[in-house]
Design an enzyme around this catalytic site. Sequence first.
Site, mmCIF file in Angstrom:
data_model
loop_
_atom_site.group_PDB
_atom_site.id
_atom_site.type_symbol
_atom_site.label_atom_id
_atom_site.label_comp_id
_atom_site.label_asym_id
_atom_site.label_seq_id
_atom_site.Cartn_x
_atom_site.Cartn_y
_atom_site.Cartn_z
ATOM 1 N N ASN A 181 -23.608 -99.144 27.974
ATOM 2 C CA ASN A 181 -22.371 -98.745 28.678
ATOM 3 C C ASN A 181 -22.445 -97.285 29.116
ATOM 4 O O ASN A 181 -22.010 -96.950 30.215
ATOM 5 C CB ASN A 181 -21.134 -98.995 27.809
ATOM 6 C CG ASN A 181 -20.686 -100.434 27.881
ATOM 7 O OD1 ASN A 181 -20.107 -100.855 28.874
ATOM 8 N ND2 ASN A 181 -20.994 -101.213 26.847
ATOM 9 N N LEU A 196 -13.395 -95.523 13.390
ATOM 10 C CA LEU A 196 -11.982 -95.309 13.707
ATOM 11 C C LEU A 196 -11.764 -93.811 13.960
ATOM 12 O O LEU A 196 -12.329 -92.982 13.254
ATOM 13 C CB LEU A 196 -11.119 -95.723 12.523
ATOM 14 C CG LEU A 196 -10.626 -97.168 12.481
ATOM 15 C CD1 LEU A 196 -9.808 -97.387 11.218
ATOM 16 C CD2 LEU A 196 -9.784 -97.496 13.707
ATOM 17 N N HIS A 227 -13.819 -102.971 24.171
ATOM 18 C CA HIS A 227 -13.990 -103.898 23.046
ATOM 19 C C HIS A 227 -14.380 -105.274 23.591
ATOM 20 O O HIS A 227 -13.781 -105.751 24.564
ATOM 21 C CB HIS A 227 -12.681 -103.979 22.243
ATOM 22 C CG HIS A 227 -12.808 -104.813 21.018
ATOM 23 N ND1 HIS A 227 -13.449 -104.363 19.871
ATOM 24 C CD2 HIS A 227 -12.432 -106.091 20.756
ATOM 25 C CE1 HIS A 227 -13.431 -105.332 18.957
ATOM 26 N NE2 HIS A 227 -12.818 -106.386 19.477
HETATM 27 C C1 GAR Z 1 -20.309 -103.046 23.623
HETATM 28 O O1 GAR Z 1 -20.414 -104.428 23.876
HETATM 29 C C2 GAR Z 1 -18.898 -102.699 23.187
HETATM 30 O O2 GAR Z 1 -17.921 -103.521 23.748
HETATM 31 C C3 GAR Z 1 -18.981 -102.905 21.702
HETATM 32 O O3 GAR Z 1 -20.254 -102.414 21.346
HETATM 33 C C4 GAR Z 1 -21.155 -102.650 22.414
HETATM 34 C C5 GAR Z 1 -21.958 -101.394 22.656
HETATM 35 O O4 GAR Z 1 -23.031 -101.632 23.508
HETATM 36 N N1 GAR Z 1 -17.922 -102.210 21.035
HETATM 37 C C6 GAR Z 1 -17.311 -102.638 19.942
HETATM 38 O O5 GAR Z 1 -17.608 -103.669 19.375
HETATM 39 C C7 GAR Z 1 -16.196 -101.741 19.451
HETATM 40 N N2 GAR Z 1 -15.424 -102.371 18.433
HETATM 41 P P1 GAR Z 1 -23.844 -100.455 24.186
HETATM 42 O O6 GAR Z 1 -24.244 -99.475 23.073
HETATM 43 O O7 GAR Z 1 -25.057 -101.112 24.770
HETATM 44 O O8 GAR Z 1 -22.960 -99.816 25.203
#
Ligand code: GAR
Length: 189
Positions: A14, A92, A109
């Site tokens: 992301n 958090l 999320h």
């Molecule tokens: C993402 O899918 C995000 O939505 C999730 O972690 C992933 C990070 O991916 N977040 C959560 O679960 C927050 N509770 P990335 O490091 O490849 O961006």
Amino acid sequence: MKKIAVFASGTGTNFEAIAEAIENQKLHAEIVCVVVDKVNAAVIEKARKRNIDSFVFTAKDYASKEAYEKEIVAYLQEREAELCVLAGYMRLCGEVLLNAYGGRIINIHPSLLPAFKGKDAIGQAIAAGVKVMGVTIHYVDASLDGGKIIAQRAFDVDPLWSHEEIETQVHKIEHILYPETIEKLLEGK
Ligand code: GAR
């Protein structure tokens, strides 16, 4: 140019999508730093390659959440960050960060909140047998994934998809929806 800080704990796909949207001038912002709570997180190298500063910390090295958040806030303020973008930051936010940046922290999320808060939201959704899944972007408050919702995007689940295939679909949506939503927020839309 609005200054944003990206918070992450892991791979940082992301973070990369946001950085690419900026490079392609779809998102009019500057990433002034990344904040990472895992010393081995791949996102650190992704930021380094783009010459973006990172604040990397280990929560256990501090006496309290308050103690490390004080350092984070000082780091953000030095770089004049205006918006905190949580992108896979698995912690958090505490009072210190919320007091300094309240209303200016957003999170993504991998579920249609308020369903499946917390860890392994995709696993929780699979276990519940839902036919529609999705992604939520919301403001961060002291609750777990409970702040005001800003944007959501849903998709139909193919019953043959594995956990990994669902995750791929989630990421595909996230990488479009997050930069789009940040741009709208920064433009005041
Ligand atoms: C993402 O899918 C995000 O939505 C999730 O972690 C992933 C990070 O991916 N977040 C959560 O679960 C927050 N509770 P990335 O490091 O490849 O961006």
